[in-house]
Design a protein around this motif. Structure first.
Motif, PDB file in Angstrom:
ATOM      1  N   SER A  58      39.998  47.810  46.255  1.00  0.00           N
ATOM      2  CA  SER A  58      39.485  46.438  46.372  1.00  0.00           C
ATOM      3  C   SER A  58      38.177  46.416  47.137  1.00  0.00           C
ATOM      4  N   ARG A  59      37.612  45.233  47.268  1.00  0.00           N
ATOM      5  CA  ARG A  59      36.381  45.025  48.039  1.00  0.00           C
ATOM      6  C   ARG A  59      36.544  45.493  49.485  1.00  0.00           C
ATOM      7  N   PHE A  60      37.802  45.471  49.979  1.00  0.00           N
ATOM      8  CA  PHE A  60      38.057  45.803  51.381  1.00  0.00           C
ATOM      9  C   PHE A  60      38.781  47.133  51.542  1.00  0.00           C
ATOM     10  N   GLY A  61      38.725  47.993  50.543  1.00  0.00           N
ATOM     11  CA  GLY A  61      39.406  49.287  50.630  1.00  0.00           C
ATOM     12  C   GLY A  61      40.703  49.269  49.830  1.00  0.00           C
ATOM     13  N   GLN A  62      41.502  50.309  50.022  1.00  0.00           N
ATOM     14  CA  GLN A  62      42.697  50.435  49.172  1.00  0.00           C
ATOM     15  C   GLN A  62      43.827  49.521  49.630  1.00  0.00           C
ATOM     16  N   LEU A  63      44.399  48.796  48.684  1.00  0.00           N
ATOM     17  CA  LEU A  63      45.545  47.929  48.964  1.00  0.00           C
ATOM     18  C   LEU A  63      46.776  48.532  48.305  1.00  0.00           C
ATOM     19  N   VAL A  64      47.932  48.306  48.926  1.00  0.00           N
ATOM     20  CA  VAL A  64      49.184  48.684  48.266  1.00  0.00           C
ATOM     21  C   VAL A  64      49.977  47.401  48.061  1.00  0.00           C
ATOM     22  N   ALA A 115      44.063  45.536  35.420  1.00  0.00           N
ATOM     23  CA  ALA A 115      44.254  46.118  34.089  1.00  0.00           C
ATOM     24  C   ALA A 115      45.302  47.220  34.163  1.00  0.00           C
ATOM     25  N   LYS A 116      45.887  47.532  33.007  1.00  0.00           N
ATOM     26  CA  LYS A 116      46.866  48.618  32.933  1.00  0.00           C
ATOM     27  C   LYS A 116      46.167  49.941  33.225  1.00  0.00           C
ATOM     28  N   ASN A 117      46.802  50.818  33.980  1.00  0.00           N
ATOM     29  CA  ASN A 117      46.269  52.157  34.251  1.00  0.00           C
ATOM     30  C   ASN A 117      44.853  52.177  34.820  1.00  0.00           C
ATOM     31  N   ALA A 118      44.488  51.160  35.593  1.00  0.00           N
ATOM     32  CA  ALA A 118      43.173  51.166  36.236  1.00  0.00           C
ATOM     33  C   ALA A 118      43.350  50.690  37.667  1.00  0.00           C
ATOM     34  N   VAL A 119      42.657  51.342  38.599  1.00  0.00           N
ATOM     35  CA  VAL A 119      42.884  51.023  40.014  1.00  0.00           C
ATOM     36  C   VAL A 119      42.015  49.885  40.522  1.00  0.00           C
ATOM     37  N   ALA A 120      41.012  49.463  39.723  1.00  0.00           N
ATOM     38  CA  ALA A 120      40.013  48.529  40.236  1.00  0.00           C
ATOM     39  C   ALA A 120      40.495  47.081  40.310  1.00  0.00           C
ATOM     40  N   SER A 121      40.223  46.443  41.446  1.00  0.00           N
ATOM     41  CA  SER A 121      40.458  44.997  41.583  1.00  0.00           C
ATOM     42  C   SER A 121      39.368  44.279  40.774  1.00  0.00           C
ATOM     43  N   PRO A 122      39.541  42.967  40.497  1.00  0.00           N
ATOM     44  CA  PRO A 122      38.495  42.276  39.732  1.00  0.00           C
ATOM     45  C   PRO A 122      37.096  42.411  40.348  1.00  0.00           C
ATOM     46  N   TYR A 123      36.991  42.392  41.674  1.00  0.00           N
ATOM     47  CA  TYR A 123      35.665  42.539  42.299  1.00  0.00           C
ATOM     48  C   TYR A 123      35.109  43.935  42.033  1.00  0.00           C
ATOM     49  N   VAL A 178      33.155  34.842  40.279  1.00  0.00           N
ATOM     50  CA  VAL A 178      31.734  34.731  40.638  1.00  0.00           C
ATOM     51  C   VAL A 178      31.345  33.275  40.907  1.00  0.00           C
ATOM     52  N   LYS A 179      32.034  32.348  40.200  1.00  0.00           N
ATOM     53  CA  LYS A 179      31.717  30.922  40.338  1.00  0.00           C
ATOM     54  C   LYS A 179      31.765  30.467  41.796  1.00  0.00           C
ATOM     55  N   LEU A 180      32.649  31.086  42.590  1.00  0.00           N
ATOM     56  CA  LEU A 180      32.811  30.688  43.992  1.00  0.00           C
ATOM     57  C   LEU A 180      31.509  30.788  44.775  1.00  0.00           C
ATOM     58  N   SER A 181      30.788  31.905  44.575  1.00  0.00           N
ATOM     59  CA  SER A 181      29.595  32.109  45.410  1.00  0.00           C
ATOM     60  C   SER A 181      28.270  31.959  44.671  1.00  0.00           C
ATOM     61  N   SER A 182      28.270  32.019  43.335  1.00  0.00           N
ATOM     62  CA  SER A 182      27.014  31.813  42.609  1.00  0.00           C
ATOM     63  C   SER A 182      27.185  30.736  41.559  1.00  0.00           C
TER      64      SER A 182
END
Ligand SMILES: [Zn+2]
Length: 540
Positions: A145-151, A176-184, A532-536
């Motif tokens: 995630s944006r702030f490091g690894q979450l469990v 997503a399935k089989n992907a470690v990335a958060s939306p950010y 993205v809508k939140l900040s831009s």
């Protein structure tokens, strides 16, 4: 000696080498036994830890930090600020860095808890038929995630009707399935890799506080590009029937009627190098010399003329415009360009202007999709063709060539191209056969584009504006582009990323990243990343 030795050695005691081997064996088996015990202990311990973590996760009721956690964070910041005050070398940059470093863990913890809370409150039902899932397990998942690894623990179960195994919380969290990335992280990977090579992206990401490997970044960006292509296909599919097109054009005309405007469409192409033999062995590639090849990337841009203006230095700027870039061929460009043109108000205006160079396919698109449009040949391409004749007749860069071409360039600007053609035709008789052939090609070029070569009205309007005495009509006309400069600069911008020295692409790879880049340029990033809508509020 031997006799004495034999006598002194005890007959029951084994040879020293045998004793050594036995000792080693004993030590080894002791070690193995210890290891087995230890790994059993470790497994048991890990199992207990996991069970405890799952229990803790299931009982999460708030994302916020506890008072104790807050106090620890504040204490850490206090120590860091004291260091800044004592050290004369530590400027605001150090303060920023300290706050960032101190906040990493507290923010990570809050993100993890908030995600956990969301997962816990997500109903454990099938995403398709809403039936309660069965054989449910509570499974941990690691997320970058944006702030490091979450469990985060989520329920995982099977739909008794669809038979599909699902994890409803993953959908709710946007994973997503089989992907470690958060939306950010998905978004940042897409943004960075579509702007720069992944090896640079890793370092930039690191500096922004994201510890991502080159492999993760590259793979995630590609995945995002594929997703972007799916979104693009869905919007273009709306053009499949005439009724759909009419409805789309109608929906984009809703709202207050604006002043009449001209819609400008510019079309061009550039080439990209691809390695066709991906997956082939070195030997196979060595045999096949054509494994790397140049392919066309088709591009287009659409804008309203009233969004175009001139800087004090006479440079054109366009405040709002849409882009299209694709490696999937001319029909793909045609559909995407049509879609963007509708969004820009194709249904609201009667005046459409298509500008391009001499390529036949460009004018076929214009005929097919924008049949009522005015067509304009890029003036500077026409100039180049005349210069090419001049250089062949009088030698490249000679004063004679310049002298010969000058009146012809003037003729073109005065819409007297038929006279130019006549001049070229009169030249033919005195030339060698080879030169005659070349000249004929140029004559054909001007003849085939004759109806696209109207520049005088614009040039006169510009003169009137300059002298400060234009009619309202001339004021508008002066702003019309004479050439396809807008699309040519677009090509150069794409090429900065996609045409670097020594760079090879695959079709799947370049199309995915180009699609991302185009979403970004078109200000449609939030369609892919709603957060993205939140900040831009506006990316344009
Ligand atoms: Zn189901």
């Amino acid at each position: 000696m031997n006799v004495v030795e034999n006598h002194t050695r005890s007959p029951r005691r084994p040879h020293v080498k045998v004793r050594k081997v036995r000792k080693e064996q004993k030590e080894l088996s002791q070690l193995q036994e210890e290891q087995i015990h230890r790994s059993v202990d470790e497994i048991l311990h890990a199992g207990q830890a996991l069970a405890a973590a799952a229990k803790a996760a299931a009982s999460v009721t708030q994302a916020e930090l506890t008072n104790t956690e807050l106090a620890v964070w504040q204490g850490d910041l206090k120590t860091r600020f004291a260091t800044v005050q004592e050290d004369s070398q530590q400027n605001l940059g150090f303060i920023e860095e300290h706050i960032f470093l101190s906040s990493c863990e507290p923010l990570r913890l809050q993100a993890q808890r908030a995600a956990q809370l969301k997962a816990n409150t997500t109903s454990c039902v099938c995403s398709k038929c809403k039936t309660q899932l069965v054989s449910v397990k509570y499974i941990a998942r690691k997320i970058d995630s944006r702030f490091g690894q979450l469990v985060v623990f989520r329920h995982y179960g099977q739909c008794p009707d669809c038979q599909e195994w699902q994890c409803p919380a993953d959908d709710a969290l946007g994973l997503a399935k089989n992907a470690v990335a958060s939306p950010y992280v998905q978004e940042v990977s897409a943004l960075l890799v579509s702007k720069m090579p992944s090896e640079q992206a890793v370092l930039v990401a690191q500096r922004l506080g994201l510890d991502l490997s080159r492999c993760t970044l590259h793979r995630e960006a590609h995945r995002q590009g594929v997703k972007a292509q799916e979104v693009r296909s869905a919007t273009v599919t709306q053009l499949d029937t005439w009724e759909d097109i009419k409805e789309l054009a109608h929906s984009s005309t809703e709202g207050p009627q604006s002043q009449p405007f001209t819609l400008v469409i510019e079309i061009d192409a550039w080439n990209i190098r691809e390695r066709d033999g991906w997956g082939q062995t070195k030997e196979l590639r060595a045999k096949d010399k054509t494994f790397s090849q140049w392919h066309w990337v088709y591009v287009g841009t659409v804008f309203r003329l009233d969004h175009r203006s001139q800087t004090a230095g006479n440079r054109a700027i366009i405040s709002q415009r849409r882009y299209v870039a694709t490696r999937l061929g001319i029909p793909a460009l045609m559909r995407q360009l049509h879609r963007e043109a509708i969004d820009c108000g194709l249904g609201q205006t009667k005046d459409v202007l298509v500008i391009g160079d001499g390529a036949v396919w460009i004018w076929n698109i214009a005929k097919d999709r924008f049949c009522d449009a005015r067509q304009r040949l890029d003036l500077y391409h026409a100039d180049e063709h005349l210069w090419s004749v001049a250089n062949q007749l009088y030698g490249k860069g000679t004063p004679e060539a310049a002298q010969w071409v000058k009146p012809l360039l003037e003729q073109i600007r005065n819409d007297q191209t038929p006279a130019t053609i006549q001049t070229l035709q009169e030249l033919e008789s005195g030339l060698t056969q080879a030169l005659q052939k070349k000249l004929q090609t140029q004559i054909n070029y001007f003849q085939s584009h004759l109806n696209r070569m109207c520049y005088k009205e614009i040039i006169d309007a510009r003169k009137a504006v300059k002298s400060g005495d234009p009619t309202p009509q001339q004021k508008l006309k002066a702003n019309e582009p004479l050439g396809s400069g807008a699309i040519e600069s677009t090509c150069r911008q794409y090429q900065c990323r996609f045409k670097r020295t020594g760079q090879f692409w695959s079709l799947a790879g370049d199309e995915a990243l180009m699609c991302l880049e185009t979403f970004w340029r078109n200000g449609r990033w939030e369609e892919l990343y709603p957060h993205v809508k939140l900040s831009s509020p506006s990316l344009n």
